[in-house]
Design a protein around this motif. Sequence first.
Motif, PDB file in Angstrom:
ATOM      1  N   GLU A  26      -7.767   6.207   0.044  1.00 11.86           N
ATOM      2  CA  GLU A  26      -9.143   5.975  -0.609  1.00 11.86           C
ATOM      3  C   GLU A  26      -8.795   4.955  -1.702  1.00 11.86           C
ATOM      4  O   GLU A  26      -9.848   4.077  -1.804  1.00 11.86           O
ATOM      5  CB  GLU A  26      -9.266   7.314  -1.172  1.00 11.86           C
ATOM      6  N   GLN A  27      -7.857   4.630  -2.081  1.00 12.55           N
ATOM      7  CA  GLN A  27      -7.273   3.617  -3.117  1.00 12.55           C
ATOM      8  C   GLN A  27      -7.591   2.322  -2.487  1.00 12.55           C
ATOM      9  O   GLN A  27      -8.044   1.258  -2.925  1.00 12.55           O
ATOM     10  CB  GLN A  27      -6.038   3.831  -3.972  1.00 12.55           C
ATOM     11  N   THR A  55       0.721  -1.107   0.004  1.00 15.43           N
ATOM     12  CA  THR A  55      -0.079  -0.183  -0.110  1.00 15.43           C
ATOM     13  C   THR A  55       0.688   1.335   0.129  1.00 15.43           C
ATOM     14  O   THR A  55       0.322   2.283   0.044  1.00 15.43           O
ATOM     15  CB  THR A  55      -0.850   0.021   1.073  1.00 15.43           C
ATOM     16  N   SER A  73      -3.275   5.668  -2.002  1.00 18.82           N
ATOM     17  CA  SER A  73      -3.731   6.713  -0.830  1.00 18.82           C
ATOM     18  C   SER A  73      -4.712   5.620  -0.164  1.00 18.82           C
ATOM     19  O   SER A  73      -5.214   4.677  -0.389  1.00 18.82           O
ATOM     20  CB  SER A  73      -4.530   7.697  -1.602  1.00 18.82           C
TER      21      SER A  73
END
Length: 180
Positions: free
Chosen positions: A56-57, A50, A54
């Motif tokens: 949100e992603q 990760t 982001s």
Amino acid sequence: MEKSIAWLEKLLALQGLTASVSGHQKAETPVEGSDSRAVIDDSFWLTIDTASLSPEQVQGLIGDRGQVLDAIQYLANTTLNMAQAEDDQRAYTIEINGYREQRQAELKCMVEAAAEQVLADGKEHELKGLSAAERRYVHGLFGEYEQIKTFSRGREPERHLVVTLIGDNEDTDADADADQ
């Protein structure tokens, strides 16, 4: 393993996401004294890094109650096992941000609580809100309880897992095969 990592990285790239993927084979061994129904997880775990995503992603890849992650995992298992001999097929688990590990810990707690309840009062107990993959995993976890059996009832999206004492509701055994 390399093929599966490359496949997942390409899938992410097609979604406009640049993230590396690592892989390892998870091997859980059954607890001593547990019967043959106990869960053994020898799947290939593909972990999405990760660092370049982001929040949100990351949440978008997980989805509501893990539904997007489940869909990616389903695609991985279907696509990567296509045209493979049965002995060469593998189970793939897609992990991101510790979601699968945390969910498996939650499921183990749910299993322990449900088992205690059923053993204490002898009444059927239902576990709702589980994906098909989670139901399969939970069926396996209940393998450690010799006095308990599980089966699934209902149709998607309302399908749920039922926990009962062995000998109860014998006519419902056919439903258990649909998730396994």
